[in-house]
Design a protein around this motif. Structure first.
Motif, PDB file in Angstrom:
ATOM      1  N   THR A   1      60.866  12.776 111.301  1.00 56.01           N
ATOM      2  CA  THR A   1      62.130  12.085 111.587  1.00 56.01           C
ATOM      3  C   THR A   1      62.889  12.777 112.710  1.00 56.01           C
ATOM      4  O   THR A   1      63.428  12.122 113.613  1.00 56.01           O
ATOM      5  CB  THR A   1      62.993  12.034 110.318  1.00 56.01           C
ATOM      6  OG1 THR A   1      62.259  11.399 109.264  1.00 56.01           O
ATOM      7  CG2 THR A   1      64.266  11.262 110.576  1.00 56.01           C
TER       8      THR A   1
ATOM      9  N   TRP B   1      61.288  -6.098 103.266  1.00 58.90           N
ATOM     10  CA  TRP B   1      60.152  -5.185 103.124  1.00 58.90           C
ATOM     11  C   TRP B   1      60.378  -4.219 101.967  1.00 58.90           C
ATOM     12  O   TRP B   1      59.438  -3.882 101.226  1.00 58.90           O
ATOM     13  CB  TRP B   1      59.961  -4.420 104.425  1.00 58.90           C
ATOM     14  CG  TRP B   1      59.047  -3.241 104.314  1.00 58.90           C
ATOM     15  CD1 TRP B   1      57.692  -3.250 104.279  1.00 58.90           C
ATOM     16  CD2 TRP B   1      59.429  -1.855 104.202  1.00 58.90           C
ATOM     17  NE1 TRP B   1      57.201  -1.974 104.168  1.00 58.90           N
ATOM     18  CE2 TRP B   1      58.241  -1.100 104.121  1.00 58.90           C
ATOM     19  CE3 TRP B   1      60.644  -1.189 104.183  1.00 58.90           C
ATOM     20  CZ2 TRP B   1      58.250   0.278 104.012  1.00 58.90           C
ATOM     21  CZ3 TRP B   1      60.648   0.182 104.070  1.00 58.90           C
ATOM     22  CH2 TRP B   1      59.467   0.903 103.987  1.00 58.90           C
ATOM     23  N   VAL B   2      61.612  -3.780 101.750  1.00 59.21           N
ATOM     24  CA  VAL B   2      61.900  -2.849 100.663  1.00 59.21           C
ATOM     25  C   VAL B   2      61.649  -3.513  99.316  1.00 59.21           C
ATOM     26  O   VAL B   2      61.007  -2.942  98.423  1.00 59.21           O
ATOM     27  CB  VAL B   2      63.364  -2.364 100.761  1.00 59.21           C
ATOM     28  CG1 VAL B   2      63.766  -1.609  99.509  1.00 59.21           C
ATOM     29  CG2 VAL B   2      63.529  -1.470 101.976  1.00 59.21           C
TER      30      VAL B   2
ATOM     31  N   PHE C   1      63.775   3.040 102.518  1.00 59.28           N
ATOM     32  CA  PHE C   1      62.461   3.496 102.055  1.00 59.28           C
ATOM     33  C   PHE C   1      62.570   4.194 100.705  1.00 59.28           C
ATOM     34  O   PHE C   1      61.772   3.935  99.786  1.00 59.28           O
ATOM     35  CB  PHE C   1      61.856   4.436 103.101  1.00 59.28           C
ATOM     36  CG  PHE C   1      60.693   5.233 102.604  1.00 59.28           C
ATOM     37  CD1 PHE C   1      59.491   4.620 102.303  1.00 59.28           C
ATOM     38  CD2 PHE C   1      60.804   6.601 102.433  1.00 59.28           C
ATOM     39  CE1 PHE C   1      58.417   5.353 101.838  1.00 59.28           C
ATOM     40  CE2 PHE C   1      59.733   7.347 101.971  1.00 59.28           C
ATOM     41  CZ  PHE C   1      58.536   6.720 101.672  1.00 59.28           C
TER      42      PHE C   1
ATOM     43  N   SER D   1      63.610  -5.442 107.396  1.00 60.55           N
ATOM     44  CA  SER D   1      63.224  -4.311 106.557  1.00 60.55           C
ATOM     45  C   SER D   1      63.815  -4.423 105.152  1.00 60.55           C
ATOM     46  O   SER D   1      63.288  -3.819 104.213  1.00 60.55           O
ATOM     47  CB  SER D   1      63.656  -2.992 107.199  1.00 60.55           C
ATOM     48  OG  SER D   1      65.070  -2.922 107.314  1.00 60.55           O
TER      49      SER D   1
ATOM     50  N   MET E   1      53.509   3.234 102.548  1.00 64.37           N
ATOM     51  CA  MET E   1      54.914   2.871 102.743  1.00 64.37           C
ATOM     52  C   MET E   1      55.605   3.786 103.742  1.00 64.37           C
ATOM     53  O   MET E   1      56.389   3.341 104.580  1.00 64.37           O
ATOM     54  CB  MET E   1      55.633   2.895 101.404  1.00 64.37           C
ATOM     55  CG  MET E   1      55.183   1.807 100.446  1.00 64.37           C
ATOM     56  SD  MET E   1      55.862   1.990  98.786  1.00 64.37           S
ATOM     57  CE  MET E   1      57.614   1.817  99.143  1.00 64.37           C
ATOM     58  N   VAL E   2      55.320   5.094 103.672  1.00 66.01           N
ATOM     59  CA  VAL E   2      55.986   6.008 104.599  1.00 66.01           C
ATOM     60  C   VAL E   2      55.457   5.815 106.019  1.00 66.01           C
ATOM     61  O   VAL E   2      56.194   5.989 106.999  1.00 66.01           O
ATOM     62  CB  VAL E   2      55.806   7.474 104.132  1.00 66.01           C
ATOM     63  CG1 VAL E   2      54.407   7.985 104.408  1.00 66.01           C
ATOM     64  CG2 VAL E   2      56.828   8.377 104.807  1.00 66.01           C
TER      65      VAL E   2
ATOM     66  N   VAL F   1      67.454   3.096 107.578  1.00 68.93           N
ATOM     67  CA  VAL F   1      66.064   2.692 107.335  1.00 68.93           C
ATOM     68  C   VAL F   1      65.391   3.665 106.368  1.00 68.93           C
ATOM     69  O   VAL F   1      64.642   3.252 105.469  1.00 68.93           O
ATOM     70  CB  VAL F   1      65.297   2.606 108.664  1.00 68.93           C
ATOM     71  CG1 VAL F   1      63.812   2.360 108.417  1.00 68.93           C
ATOM     72  CG2 VAL F   1      65.859   1.486 109.528  1.00 68.93           C
ATOM     73  N   LEU F   2      65.651   4.952 106.524  1.00 69.53           N
ATOM     74  CA  LEU F   2      65.093   5.927 105.585  1.00 69.53           C
ATOM     75  C   LEU F   2      65.657   5.742 104.182  1.00 69.53           C
ATOM     76  O   LEU F   2      64.945   5.909 103.184  1.00 69.53           O
ATOM     77  CB  LEU F   2      65.379   7.346 106.087  1.00 69.53           C
ATOM     78  CG  LEU F   2      64.572   7.811 107.306  1.00 69.53           C
ATOM     79  CD1 LEU F   2      65.052   9.178 107.761  1.00 69.53           C
ATOM     80  CD2 LEU F   2      63.089   7.854 106.990  1.00 69.53           C
TER      81      LEU F   2
ATOM     82  N   ASP G   1      54.584   2.872 107.308  1.00 66.67           N
ATOM     83  CA  ASP G   1      55.305   1.698 107.797  1.00 66.67           C
ATOM     84  C   ASP G   1      56.761   2.038 108.131  1.00 66.67           C
ATOM     85  O   ASP G   1      57.311   1.550 109.122  1.00 66.67           O
ATOM     86  CB  ASP G   1      55.268   0.578 106.756  1.00 66.67           C
ATOM     87  CG  ASP G   1      53.870   0.038 106.536  1.00 66.67           C
ATOM     88  OD1 ASP G   1      53.027   0.210 107.443  1.00 66.67           O
ATOM     89  OD2 ASP G   1      53.612  -0.548 105.466  1.00 66.67           O
ATOM     90  N   CYS G   2      57.376   2.888 107.305  1.00 68.00           N
ATOM     91  CA  CYS G   2      58.770   3.257 107.549  1.00 68.00           C
ATOM     92  C   CYS G   2      58.926   4.050 108.840  1.00 68.00           C
ATOM     93  O   CYS G   2      59.799   3.758 109.661  1.00 68.00           O
ATOM     94  CB  CYS G   2      59.297   4.062 106.360  1.00 68.00           C
ATOM     95  SG  CYS G   2      60.998   4.638 106.555  1.00 68.00           S
TER      96      CYS G   2
END
Length: 258
Positions: free
Chosen positions: A147, A178-179, A92, A175, A243-244, A88-89, A246-247
């Motif tokens: 994290t 989303w990206v 992002f 996701s 964005m961060v 997931v990271l 949401d991530c």
């Protein structure tokens, strides 16, 4: 003579080895630490150090028979949880790479590419510029510490041995869209401005056909593209913060943390 029973050995294995594999799965795949710039041995040492730090605060784990075949499946589950968070990271960070690639293509600068030292692939220079900026912002705003905090909370909300459900994979699948949407929203104003510039060149060509649009339009498009990038950097921080947020919220939802 000091002797250890199989229950004690199994308790140590279940309480230390399984959390170690979950943490190692994250550190092997997450950006910055999980890249080719950090040697594999260093990542293993970091995983071991992180496990030693949080080991005293971990919930009591059930004894585990390390020789049993079921232990292999438990280890695979823990690795999968860590890889899921790191993936997931990575999504992002790649949103900014996509944004840079789209912008470079629109302004005619897509031919300028370089090898990304973190992944070993060729990316556009503008995408690499955005990656460097988001990396510095992520470290400056302690995104890596958040994290690690989420990873530590995951051992409470998702104890060792907990399996993944279909909701986790569904969240990761959503996701992906989303990206792409985040990358488009990041450069949408710049793309719109470049579209207006290209329309203006089209009108000039129709009004004065003797003008060579290729010799005039290409350098002007590059110059206007850099000017637009310079202007759009004023809103880069606000886009990054949204964005961060949401991530990291998605990471908390994946591990069911508060």
């Amino acid at each position: 003579m000091f002797e250890l029973s199989s229950e004690q050995i199994g308790g140590w294995v279940g309480g230390f080895i399984l959390p170690f594999f979950r943490i190692a799965g994250l550190l092997m795949t997450m950006p910055i630490i999980g890249t080719q710039l950090v040697p594999m041995r260093v990542r293993i040492y970091l995983s071991l150090a992180f496990t030693l730090v949080i080991y005293p605060n971990l919930p009591a784990a059930q004894p585990l028979d390390a020789i049993n075949v079921g232990a292999v499946f438990l280890i695979a589950k823990e690795i999968l949880i860590g890889v899921m968070l790191g993936f997931v990271l990575q999504l992002f960070f790649h949103a900014f790479v996509i944004a840079g690639q789209i912008l470079a293509t629109q302004m005619g600068f897509g031919f300028a590419s370089m090898v990304d030292p973190t992944n070993g692939v060729s990316v556009a220079v503008i995408g690499q510029f955005y990656t460097m900026m988001v990396t510095l912002l992520f470290l400056a705003m302690n995104g890596h510490l958040v994290t690690f905090e989420i990873m530590a909370e995951s051992f409470v909300t998702m104890p060792v041995g907990t399996g993944l459900t279909t909701n986790h994979f569904w969240n990761i699948a959503t996701s992906l869209g989303w990206v792409l949407a985040a990358g488009l929203l990041l450069v949408l104003p710049a793309i719109t401005a470049l579209l207006v510039v290209n329309i203006a060149f089209g009108v000039m060509t129709r009004a004065a056909p003797q003008l060579n649009i290729f010799s005039i339009g290409f350098p002007l498009t590059l110059v206007m593209g850099f000017v637009i990038i310079w202007i759009s950097l004023s809103d880069f921080l606000s886009h990054y913060q949204a964005m961060v947020t949401d991530c990291l919220q998605l990471l908390r939802e994946l591990v069911q943390a508060k």
